[in-house]
Design a protein around this motif. Structure first.
Motif, PDB file in Angstrom:
ATOM      1  N   ASP A  46     -21.311  -6.966  28.993  1.00 30.84           N
ATOM      2  CA  ASP A  46     -20.958  -6.747  27.589  1.00 30.84           C
ATOM      3  C   ASP A  46     -20.242  -8.005  27.103  1.00 30.84           C
ATOM      4  OD1 ASP A  46     -19.544  -6.085  25.217  1.00 30.84           O
ATOM      5  OD2 ASP A  46     -19.645  -3.955  25.749  1.00 30.84           O
ATOM      6  N   THR A  47     -20.908  -8.755  26.232  1.00 30.67           N
ATOM      7  CA  THR A  47     -20.335 -10.037  25.807  1.00 30.67           C
ATOM      8  C   THR A  47     -19.025  -9.873  25.053  1.00 30.67           C
ATOM      9  OG1 THR A  47     -21.733  -9.965  23.820  1.00 30.67           O
ATOM     10  CG2 THR A  47     -22.593 -11.163  25.728  1.00 30.67           C
ATOM     11  N   GLY A  48     -18.889  -8.757  24.339  1.00 34.57           N
ATOM     12  CA  GLY A  48     -17.640  -8.522  23.617  1.00 34.57           C
ATOM     13  C   GLY A  48     -16.475  -8.320  24.559  1.00 34.57           C
ATOM     14  N   GLU A  53     -11.750 -10.519  27.585  1.00 37.10           N
ATOM     15  CA  GLU A  53     -11.105 -10.827  28.857  1.00 37.10           C
ATOM     16  C   GLU A  53     -10.768 -12.305  28.967  1.00 37.10           C
ATOM     17  OE1 GLU A  53     -11.059 -11.894  33.156  1.00 37.10           O
ATOM     18  OE2 GLU A  53     -12.601 -12.395  31.707  1.00 37.10           O
ATOM     19  N   VAL A  54     -11.698 -13.162  28.545  1.00 39.10           N
ATOM     20  CA  VAL A  54     -11.465 -14.602  28.573  1.00 39.10           C
ATOM     21  C   VAL A  54     -10.314 -14.973  27.642  1.00 39.10           C
ATOM     22  CG1 VAL A  54     -12.448 -16.853  27.984  1.00 39.10           C
ATOM     23  CG2 VAL A  54     -13.816 -15.197  29.264  1.00 39.10           C
ATOM     24  N   GLY A  55     -10.319 -14.381  26.448  1.00 41.57           N
ATOM     25  CA  GLY A  55      -9.257 -14.669  25.487  1.00 41.57           C
ATOM     26  C   GLY A  55      -7.900 -14.188  25.965  1.00 41.57           C
ATOM     27  N   TYR A  56      -7.876 -12.999  26.551  1.00 45.25           N
ATOM     28  CA  TYR A  56      -6.623 -12.449  27.045  1.00 45.25           C
ATOM     29  C   TYR A  56      -6.057 -13.311  28.166  1.00 45.25           C
ATOM     30  CZ  TYR A  56      -3.200  -9.201  28.923  1.00 45.25           C
ATOM     31  OH  TYR A  56      -2.023  -8.647  29.379  1.00 45.25           O
ATOM     32  N   ALA A  57      -6.924 -13.668  29.115  1.00 44.72           N
ATOM     33  CA  ALA A  57      -6.474 -14.505  30.226  1.00 44.72           C
ATOM     34  C   ALA A  57      -5.969 -15.852  29.718  1.00 44.72           C
ATOM     35  CB  ALA A  57      -7.610 -14.704  31.223  1.00 44.72           C
ATOM     36  N   GLY A  58      -6.670 -16.415  28.726  1.00 43.66           N
ATOM     37  CA  GLY A  58      -6.259 -17.701  28.171  1.00 43.66           C
ATOM     38  C   GLY A  58      -4.894 -17.648  27.515  1.00 43.66           C
ATOM     39  N   SER A 257     -14.399 -13.598  36.962  1.00 43.12           N
ATOM     40  CA  SER A 257     -13.722 -13.186  35.731  1.00 43.12           C
ATOM     41  C   SER A 257     -12.577 -14.163  35.469  1.00 43.12           C
ATOM     42  CB  SER A 257     -13.171 -11.758  35.854  1.00 43.12           C
ATOM     43  OG  SER A 257     -12.021 -11.726  36.683  1.00 43.12           O
ATOM     44  N   ALA A 258     -12.270 -14.373  34.199  1.00 44.49           N
ATOM     45  CA  ALA A 258     -11.197 -15.305  33.831  1.00 44.49           C
ATOM     46  C   ALA A 258      -9.865 -14.853  34.409  1.00 44.49           C
ATOM     47  CB  ALA A 258     -11.120 -15.441  32.316  1.00 44.49           C
ATOM     48  N   ALA A 259      -9.594 -13.549  34.346  1.00 38.92           N
ATOM     49  CA  ALA A 259      -8.355 -13.025  34.912  1.00 38.92           C
ATOM     50  C   ALA A 259      -8.324 -13.239  36.418  1.00 38.92           C
ATOM     51  CB  ALA A 259      -8.226 -11.533  34.588  1.00 38.92           C
ATOM     52  N   GLY A 260      -9.491 -13.134  37.056  1.00 38.95           N
ATOM     53  CA  GLY A 260      -9.562 -13.343  38.494  1.00 38.95           C
ATOM     54  C   GLY A 260      -9.235 -14.758  38.905  1.00 38.95           C
TER      55      GLY A 260
END
Length: 291
Positions: A46-48, A53-58, A257-260
């Motif tokens: 799911d791209t959204g 997730e990428v934005g949150y991790a950033g 995953s970015a968080a990972g």
């Protein structure tokens, strides 16, 4: 004001939802690894959700990681099949933590192919004939990994000496490694980023685990990190977790995953503090991320 603990809990929630395939509030964890993987794959396509997730991790990574590895020299290692984007993000997150990434070394298929073990061992013996990490090792990959450790790692940061240069030259000329970014001084900690599980990767993964065990004897040790499939059958992270040095090496199985990738750096912090563990998906004994 949102405190540090809130960031940790929130990041853990996102990580569990994405890496383990569990939607928040959807119910208890699945018991079967195959169900975890299927649901994780569905969730992350799911791209959204991925963009969130990428934005949150950033947004949270700078606060989570600030000065956690300040001025600590860290070597980054890769193997064939490792995602270049994942490595780039891990390096960026190490920078956020204040680490000094001394260099990036790619282990080639030649050093990881068990059929080339005798050649690689010969290179290690000839280039590091008087090195204790090599002469004192009990097996081939202990000697090969010991030579690599002598070339790039030390208990304390410092300049790379003539012995280190000799080993590096021999391994490079033998096609066993590629210096993606040549180190300028010794590291006290290493992060080995691996690729996904492959149907024919079990043998190579066993070699990676053996080399990681040898590298872990130098400095403050090594973190082995890979995507979620790397902790399934044939994957390098699973091989490390089942190896003799499992309790001494930190592992992460969520670099996809970015968080990972943030968790990978937190694992390096824990490893440097002498608190190794296994973090990431529900297959990780220590939970989603270091406490």
């Amino acid at each position: 004001m949102i405190n540090f603990r809130y960031h940790l809990v929130s990041l853990a929630a996102v990580l569990i939802a994405l890496a383990a395939g569990i939607a928040l509030g959807s119910g208890p964890l699945e018991d079967k690894d195959t169900q975890d993987d299927t649901r994780a794959a569905s969730q992350t396509t799911d791209t959204g959700v991925r963009a969130f997730e990428v934005g949150y991790a950033g947004r949270t990574a700078p606060t989570l990681l600030k000065d956690k590895l300040k001025d600590r020299p860290v070597l980054v290692l890769t193997v064939p099949g490792t995602s270049a984007n994942e490595v780039k993000d891990v390096v960026n997150d190490l920078d956020l933590a204040g680490a000094e990434v001394t260099g990036e070394i790619a282990l080639t298929s030649k050093i990881l192919d068990s059929s080339g073990r005798q050649f690689a061992e010969g290179v290690a013996r000839q280039s590091a004939e008087d090195v204790e990490e090599v002469t004192g090792a009990d097996d081939s990959y202990g000697r090969i990994g010991g030579a690599l450790a002598r070339a790039y790692m030390a208990d304390q940061a410092g300049a790379l000496d003539e012995t280190a240069t000799t080993i590096t030259s021999a391994f490079s000329e033998g096609g066993l490694i590629t210096e993606t970014r040549a180190p300028k001084r010794a590291a006290t900690l290493a992060v080995l980023v691996t690729g996904p599980q492959r149907a024919t990767g079990g043998d190579q993964s066993t070699v990676i685990a053996a080399l990681a065990a040898a590298l872990n004897r130098s400095g403050q040790g090594v973190v082995v990190a890979g995507p979620s499939s790397s902790s399934t059958d044939g994957g390098a992270v699973k091989a490390v977790r089942e190896g003799e040095a499992a309790s001494e090496i930190s592992t992460v199985d969520v670099t996809d995953s970015a968080a990972g990738r943030v968790v990978t750096v937190l694992a390096a912090v824990a490893q440097a503090a002498g608190q190794p563990g296994s973090w990431g998906t529900s297959r990780s004994d220590s939970g989603a991320l270091p406490k």
